[in-house]
Design a protein around this motif. Sequence first.
Motif, PDB file in Angstrom:
ATOM      1  N   VAL A   1       0.859  -1.187   0.000  1.00  0.00           N
ATOM      2  CA  VAL A   1       0.000   0.000   0.000  1.00  0.00           C
ATOM      3  C   VAL A   1       0.892   1.233   0.000  1.00  0.00           C
ATOM      4  CG1 VAL A   1      -1.867  -1.162   1.257  1.00  0.00           C
ATOM      5  CG2 VAL A   1      -0.129   0.113   2.529  1.00  0.00           C
ATOM      6  N   GLN A   2       0.310   2.376  -0.327  1.00  0.00           N
ATOM      7  CA  GLN A   2       1.067   3.624  -0.271  1.00  0.00           C
ATOM      8  C   GLN A   2       1.206   4.054   1.183  1.00  0.00           C
ATOM      9  OE1 GLN A   2      -0.541   6.833  -2.582  1.00  0.00           O
ATOM     10  NE2 GLN A   2       1.073   8.268  -2.010  1.00  0.00           N
ATOM     11  N   VAL A   3       2.431   4.233   1.647  1.00  0.00           N
ATOM     12  CA  VAL A   3       2.690   4.616   3.031  1.00  0.00           C
ATOM     13  C   VAL A   3       2.629   6.135   3.161  1.00  0.00           C
ATOM     14  CG1 VAL A   3       4.357   4.572   4.921  1.00  0.00           C
ATOM     15  CG2 VAL A   3       4.098   2.580   3.435  1.00  0.00           C
TER      16      VAL A   3
ATOM     17  N   ALA B   1      -2.586  -2.827  11.002  1.00  0.00           N
ATOM     18  CA  ALA B   1      -1.311  -2.113  10.901  1.00  0.00           C
ATOM     19  C   ALA B   1      -1.114  -1.551   9.501  1.00  0.00           C
ATOM     20  CB  ALA B   1      -0.164  -3.049  11.261  1.00  0.00           C
ATOM     21  N   THR B   2      -1.495  -2.321   8.494  1.00  0.00           N
ATOM     22  CA  THR B   2      -1.373  -1.861   7.108  1.00  0.00           C
ATOM     23  C   THR B   2      -2.312  -0.695   6.843  1.00  0.00           C
ATOM     24  OG1 THR B   2      -0.853  -4.144   6.492  1.00  0.00           O
ATOM     25  CG2 THR B   2      -1.389  -2.618   4.709  1.00  0.00           C
ATOM     26  N   ALA B   3      -3.509  -0.775   7.391  1.00  0.00           N
ATOM     27  CA  ALA B   3      -4.464   0.326   7.241  1.00  0.00           C
ATOM     28  C   ALA B   3      -3.942   1.596   7.904  1.00  0.00           C
ATOM     29  CB  ALA B   3      -5.815  -0.067   7.831  1.00  0.00           C
TER      30      ALA B   3
ATOM     31  N   CYS C   1      -5.663   3.279  12.464  1.00  0.00           N
ATOM     32  CA  CYS C   1      -6.347   2.579  11.381  1.00  0.00           C
ATOM     33  C   CYS C   1      -7.814   3.003  11.277  1.00  0.00           C
ATOM     34  CB  CYS C   1      -6.263   1.074  11.600  1.00  0.00           C
ATOM     35  SG  CYS C   1      -7.002   0.515  13.159  1.00  0.00           S
ATOM     36  N   ARG C   2      -8.356   2.866  10.080  1.00  0.00           N
ATOM     37  CA  ARG C   2      -9.780   3.085   9.846  1.00  0.00           C
ATOM     38  C   ARG C   2     -10.424   1.739   9.521  1.00  0.00           C
ATOM     39  NH1 ARG C   2      -8.064   8.241   6.443  1.00  0.00           N
ATOM     40  NH2 ARG C   2      -7.398   6.606   4.986  1.00  0.00           N
TER      41      ARG C   2
ATOM     42  N   ALA D   1     -11.131  -3.621   3.813  1.00  0.00           N
ATOM     43  CA  ALA D   1     -10.735  -3.775   2.414  1.00  0.00           C
ATOM     44  C   ALA D   1      -9.410  -4.530   2.280  1.00  0.00           C
ATOM     45  CB  ALA D   1     -10.617  -2.402   1.761  1.00  0.00           C
ATOM     46  N   ILE D   2      -8.518  -4.331   3.230  1.00  0.00           N
ATOM     47  CA  ILE D   2      -7.189  -4.945   3.181  1.00  0.00           C
ATOM     48  C   ILE D   2      -7.215  -6.393   3.632  1.00  0.00           C
ATOM     49  CG2 ILE D   2      -4.900  -4.869   4.289  1.00  0.00           C
ATOM     50  CD1 ILE D   2      -5.269  -1.790   4.331  1.00  0.00           C
TER      51      ILE D   2
END
Length: 327
Positions: A258-260, A296-298, A308-309, A315-316
Amino acid sequence: MRGEWQFAPMMAQTSVLTVTLNPALDLSAQIPEMVAGPKLRLSDPVYEPGGGGVNVARAMHALGGQATAWVALGGSAGAQHLDLLRAQGVPVRCFDITGETRQSWAITDSHGQQFRLQLPGADWTQPDTTRAMEDVVAHADGLVVLSGSQPPGVDAGFAQRLARMLGRGRLVADISGAPLSHLLNSPDAAAQPYVLRLDQGEAEAQAGHALGQVAQALEFAQSLVARGVAQYACIALGADGSVLAGQGLALHCRPPQVQVVSKVGAGDSFTGAFTLELARVPDAMEQALHAGTAAATAAVMTPGTALCRAADMQAILPECSIHNLRA
């Protein structure tokens, strides 16, 4: 393999108490360029209640769960912190301290570089530490998350003593520095955290060598479990996700790319989602790792110190691949 379950908000759960000994009033802001000399004028300032356990409780709340934030606060910054936390709907157990709650800053420039500055916390005495320990135990009914740094004056054995007082299968510890070293170097079967989480830098510092490969990180996590440091050991590996080891358990969960936007809050979002899943389904370690990795990715997709949302996590989640690496 891809996960086949769905993280479902609003499910029933056991109680969770998050513990923040050294909270911070967080400021995030923007700046064209960070240079020495001239006055630097910040724009778009945002104040948020911060500190490891506070952010874990906020993440759980954002994901449809419930947690009470036990937080040590003092002074005008502490009062502002408490108001902000209550405004977000997070139940609070406020532990009064003498001195001023610290502040921290996350400043992002126009090139996307982020500068993170933190003040030390107020000094604690031994009676403060004893009183805090007793207060935490008195208000803990289910899982307890100890996350974040310790204020000056709190001894390195706090986490281990708390684990002993709570009993087996209760404490999720996300600690660093001297408290983490004490835990790893003085394992005690009667004072094991249920889960110990480390980020990659902390794990490498304790291991004494790089853990750049999943197999290396998993081997170190397994060694912690074998030595009786914790019942389960989890190591974060940034874009490679996280590994989780326990007796007879060896898991790796890898997130999608994902874009950080900002890495701040990723670890706390992981711990929040991970603990929330365990509060809903006891000992569901594979599901907890899956949920934590997605959260964490979110979190890295959000700006500043935002966590995070729920929509991003949902979605992730299907794109996070989880693998059982047990030999």
